[in-house]
Write a protein that holds these residues in place. Structure first.
Motif, PDB file in Angstrom:
ATOM      1  N   SER A 195       0.828  -1.216   0.000  1.00 54.20           N
ATOM      2  CA  SER A 195       0.000   0.000   0.000  1.00 54.20           C
ATOM      3  C   SER A 195       0.857   1.258   0.000  1.00 54.20           C
ATOM      4  N   VAL A 196       1.960   1.218   0.758  1.00 56.20           N
ATOM      5  CA  VAL A 196       2.857   2.377   0.814  1.00 56.20           C
ATOM      6  C   VAL A 196       3.659   2.501  -0.474  1.00 56.20           C
ATOM      7  N   LYS A 197       4.179   1.395  -0.961  1.00 62.78           N
ATOM      8  CA  LYS A 197       4.999   1.441  -2.179  1.00 62.78           C
ATOM      9  C   LYS A 197       4.200   1.939  -3.379  1.00 62.78           C
ATOM     10  N   SER A 198       2.936   1.546  -3.457  1.00 64.42           N
ATOM     11  CA  SER A 198       2.098   1.943  -4.590  1.00 64.42           C
ATOM     12  C   SER A 198       1.580   3.376  -4.474  1.00 64.42           C
ATOM     13  N   GLY A 199       1.652   3.940  -3.263  1.00 64.29           N
ATOM     14  CA  GLY A 199       1.169   5.303  -3.058  1.00 64.29           C
ATOM     15  C   GLY A 199      -0.274   5.388  -2.606  1.00 64.29           C
ATOM     16  N   VAL A 200      -0.943   4.242  -2.415  1.00 65.73           N
ATOM     17  CA  VAL A 200      -2.294   4.269  -1.858  1.00 65.73           C
ATOM     18  C   VAL A 200      -2.265   4.923  -0.476  1.00 65.73           C
ATOM     19  N   ALA A 201      -1.196   4.658   0.271  1.00 67.17           N
ATOM     20  CA  ALA A 201      -0.934   5.340   1.532  1.00 67.17           C
ATOM     21  C   ALA A 201       0.448   5.970   1.433  1.00 67.17           C
ATOM     22  N   GLN A 202       0.602   7.153   1.994  1.00 68.43           N
ATOM     23  CA  GLN A 202       1.922   7.786   1.978  1.00 68.43           C
ATOM     24  C   GLN A 202       2.821   7.264   3.087  1.00 68.43           C
ATOM     25  N   VAL A 203       2.197   6.748   4.143  1.00 71.06           N
ATOM     26  CA  VAL A 203       2.947   6.336   5.330  1.00 71.06           C
ATOM     27  C   VAL A 203       2.239   5.147   5.959  1.00 71.06           C
ATOM     28  N   SER A 204       2.958   4.382   6.764  1.00 68.46           N
ATOM     29  CA  SER A 204       2.332   3.249   7.462  1.00 68.46           C
ATOM     30  C   SER A 204       2.894   3.107   8.861  1.00 68.46           C
ATOM     31  N   HIS A 205       2.186   2.345   9.658  1.00 70.69           N
ATOM     32  CA  HIS A 205       2.681   1.797  10.925  1.00 70.69           C
ATOM     33  C   HIS A 205       2.528   0.298  10.747  1.00 70.69           C
ATOM     34  N   ASN A 206       3.626  -0.455  10.834  1.00 72.18           N
ATOM     35  CA  ASN A 206       3.607  -1.820  10.314  1.00 72.18           C
ATOM     36  C   ASN A 206       4.545  -2.723  11.104  1.00 72.18           C
ATOM     37  N   TYR A 207       4.429  -4.023  10.847  1.00 69.81           N
ATOM     38  CA  TYR A 207       5.313  -5.039  11.421  1.00 69.81           C
ATOM     39  C   TYR A 207       6.087  -5.661  10.269  1.00 69.81           C
ATOM     40  N   ILE A 208       7.393  -5.458  10.240  1.00 72.10           N
ATOM     41  CA  ILE A 208       8.203  -5.892   9.111  1.00 72.10           C
ATOM     42  C   ILE A 208       8.127  -7.400   8.873  1.00 72.10           C
ATOM     43  N   ASN A 209       7.829  -8.151   9.922  1.00 65.97           N
ATOM     44  CA  ASN A 209       7.795  -9.608   9.793  1.00 65.97           C
ATOM     45  C   ASN A 209       6.637 -10.099   8.920  1.00 65.97           C
ATOM     46  N   TYR A 210       5.680  -9.222   8.614  1.00 65.80           N
ATOM     47  CA  TYR A 210       4.628  -9.609   7.675  1.00 65.80           C
ATOM     48  C   TYR A 210       5.184  -9.808   6.263  1.00 65.80           C
ATOM     49  N   ASP A 211       6.413  -9.339   6.029  1.00 64.80           N
ATOM     50  CA  ASP A 211       7.078  -9.562   4.743  1.00 64.80           C
ATOM     51  C   ASP A 211       8.100 -10.693   4.832  1.00 64.80           C
ATOM     52  N   TYR A 212       7.982 -11.519   5.856  1.00 66.42           N
ATOM     53  CA  TYR A 212       8.931 -12.617   6.073  1.00 66.42           C
ATOM     54  C   TYR A 212       8.968 -13.574   4.883  1.00 66.42           C
ATOM     55  N   GLY A 213       7.834 -13.807   4.251  1.00 71.49           N
ATOM     56  CA  GLY A 213       7.793 -14.728   3.118  1.00 71.49           C
ATOM     57  C   GLY A 213       8.612 -14.255   1.933  1.00 71.49           C
ATOM     58  N   LYS A 214       8.872 -12.950   1.856  1.00 71.90           N
ATOM     59  CA  LYS A 214       9.668 -12.400   0.757  1.00 71.90           C
ATOM     60  C   LYS A 214      11.155 -12.396   1.075  1.00 71.90           C
ATOM     61  N   ASP A 215      11.507 -12.219   2.347  1.00 73.51           N
ATOM     62  CA  ASP A 215      12.912 -12.220   2.742  1.00 73.51           C
ATOM     63  C   ASP A 215      13.010 -12.447   4.247  1.00 73.51           C
ATOM     64  N   GLN A 216      13.777 -13.456   4.643  1.00 72.71           N
ATOM     65  CA  GLN A 216      13.849 -13.857   6.045  1.00 72.71           C
ATOM     66  C   GLN A 216      14.638 -12.884   6.923  1.00 72.71           C
ATOM     67  N   THR A 217      15.335 -11.938   6.320  1.00 72.83           N
ATOM     68  CA  THR A 217      16.045 -10.927   7.105  1.00 72.83           C
ATOM     69  C   THR A 217      15.075 -10.130   7.969  1.00 72.83           C
ATOM     70  N   THR A 218      13.832 -10.063   7.537  1.00 73.91           N
ATOM     71  CA  THR A 218      12.830  -9.312   8.303  1.00 73.91           C
ATOM     72  C   THR A 218      12.724  -9.815   9.739  1.00 73.91           C
ATOM     73  N   ALA A 219      12.949 -11.114   9.950  1.00 77.91           N
ATOM     74  CA  ALA A 219      12.840 -11.673  11.303  1.00 77.91           C
ATOM     75  C   ALA A 219      13.871 -11.084  12.245  1.00 77.91           C
ATOM     76  N   LEU A 220      15.079 -10.845  11.741  1.00 80.47           N
ATOM     77  CA  LEU A 220      16.130 -10.273  12.581  1.00 80.47           C
ATOM     78  C   LEU A 220      15.788  -8.852  12.999  1.00 80.47           C
ATOM     79  N   LEU A 221      15.123  -8.115  12.110  1.00 81.08           N
ATOM     80  CA  LEU A 221      14.786  -6.726  12.385  1.00 81.08           C
ATOM     81  C   LEU A 221      13.501  -6.588  13.183  1.00 81.08           C
ATOM     82  N   ALA A 222      12.629  -7.576  13.081  1.00 81.84           N
ATOM     83  CA  ALA A 222      11.376  -7.548  13.836  1.00 81.84           C
ATOM     84  C   ALA A 222      11.563  -8.047  15.254  1.00 81.84           C
TER      85      ALA A 222
END
Length: 354
Positions: free
Chosen positions: A82-109
């Motif tokens: 939603s943020v990347k496409s511009g539907v929203a300009q900003v977000s409050h989010n949990y990076i681990n929801y993108d874990y399926g795309k890259d496992q590095t997210t777990a270290l940061l979450a």
């Protein structure tokens, strides 16, 4: 004809959204939409709103952020899109929801690494973690992001079976997600991924034996304690972590350096605010659990050791095939070595007797 009407209506809605995107009001205020995964609770009503408030105040009212609940501005679990496409300009989010795309997210979450909330803050702001976070999000996902809330130590399990040892854990039908789903499976649990809204009924009906979700403050309103007898501690699977705020790259590039600093500072203030609020709220929530009808169960040290050993193996495997994973992991491991002398001169929080 009805289908055509729906298509035209959808197109009109999209055009309306685009027309207010990045536009300044007559008084010079820039209005942004914030996407979140949260349907309610402290992360939406306190933490996301805290960031919006800090941005408004630090920008002298020139940037106004409207916070939207999960599912309003796209899928609740695809806030990054939603943020990347511009539907929203900003977000409050949990990076681990993108874990399926890259496992590095777990270290940061936050994962079963042993970093506490306080250690996460130190690593982020003094150990180079925040810079790595921003670089990683931009490189791999095309959005600007930085820590925006701190996550407290979670409850290990709300369970219908007592779990103390590795043998108790083996075969446990466990609701979890992300990195812990992989590591717990390697330790012998039977893991199931369920949406948060499904956990209560699954525990009540015996579809699962146990579930992990959040810290005492986050778990109390769920009612898990009413349908699962045992509360298992400590939360070694998620000893600490962060939530993030994301900014659309085009929007970010349109800001001047002072405005970019305002956003980073607002996020840092929000992290501190969330740490204060959640830490204090967890105290009361845990006391209610402890004084209620549930039985508090503590993990055996041998099981905790087994979790950390398996986590290290898991980390090493991903570090061997993912450059970003290795980069973040090396930074965290160096930081943990630097922290080894901490207990030698700092008193443990909450301990009243030596």
């Amino acid at each position: 004809m009805g289908k055509l009407t729906r298509i035209l209506s959808t197109a009109a809605l999209s055009a309306a959204i685009a027309s207010v995107s990045l536009t300044a009001a007559a008084d010079g205020t820039t209005n942004w939409r914030m996407a979140t995964p949260w349907s309610g609770g402290p992360w939406l009503e306190r933490d996301a709103q805290s960031f919006a408030t800090h941005v408004r105040e630090l920008s002298n009212g020139s940037i106004n952020i409207e916070v939207f609940p999960g599912g309003t501005l796209g899928s609740a679990l695809k806030v990054t899109d939603s943020v990347k496409s511009g539907v929203a300009q900003v977000s409050h989010n949990y990076i681990n929801y993108d874990y399926g795309k890259d496992q590095t997210t777990a270290l940061l979450a936050g994962h079963s690494s042993g970093l506490t909330p306080e250690e996460f803050m130190l690593w982020m702001y003094k150990g180079g973690g925040a810079e790595l976070y921003e670089q990683y999000r931009l490189d791999k996902f095309g959005v600007v992001a930085f820590p925006c809330s701190i996550l407290g130590t979670e409850i290990f399990l709300h369970s219908n079976k007592p779990v103390r040892t590795l043998e108790d854990f083996k075969g446990l039908r466990l609701r979890t997600s992300g990195a812990w789903a992989e590591i717990a499976s390697r330790l012998g649990a039977s893991t199931v991924v369920l949406a948060g809204s499904e956990i209560y009924s699954a525990l009540e009906r015996g579809v699962i034996d146990a579930a992990e979700w959040g810290s005492p403050e986050m778990n109390r309103p769920t009612g898990f304690q009413d349908v699962a007898k045992y509360v298992v501690l400590p939360g070694i699977h998620q000893s600490g972590g962060v939530l993030e705020c994301q900014i659309n790259k085009k929007v970010w590039d349109g800001l001047n350096p002072q405005q970019q600093t305002v956003l980073r500072d607002a996020a840092k203030l929000s992290v501190f605010d969330s740490w204060l609020s959640s830490s204090y709220a967890d105290l009361k929530a845990y006391e209610e659990l402890k004084n209620g009808k549930n039985e508090i169960v503590r993990l055996d040290p041998s099981f905790i050791k087994a979790v950390y050993e398996e986590t290290t193996k898991w980390e090493d495997e991903y570090a061997g095939k993912n450059e970003w994973f290795k980069r973040v992991l090396d930074s965290q491991r160096t930081f943990k070595k630097d922290m080894q002398s901490w207990p030698e001169y700092r008193l443990q929080i909450g301990v009243s007797e030596l």
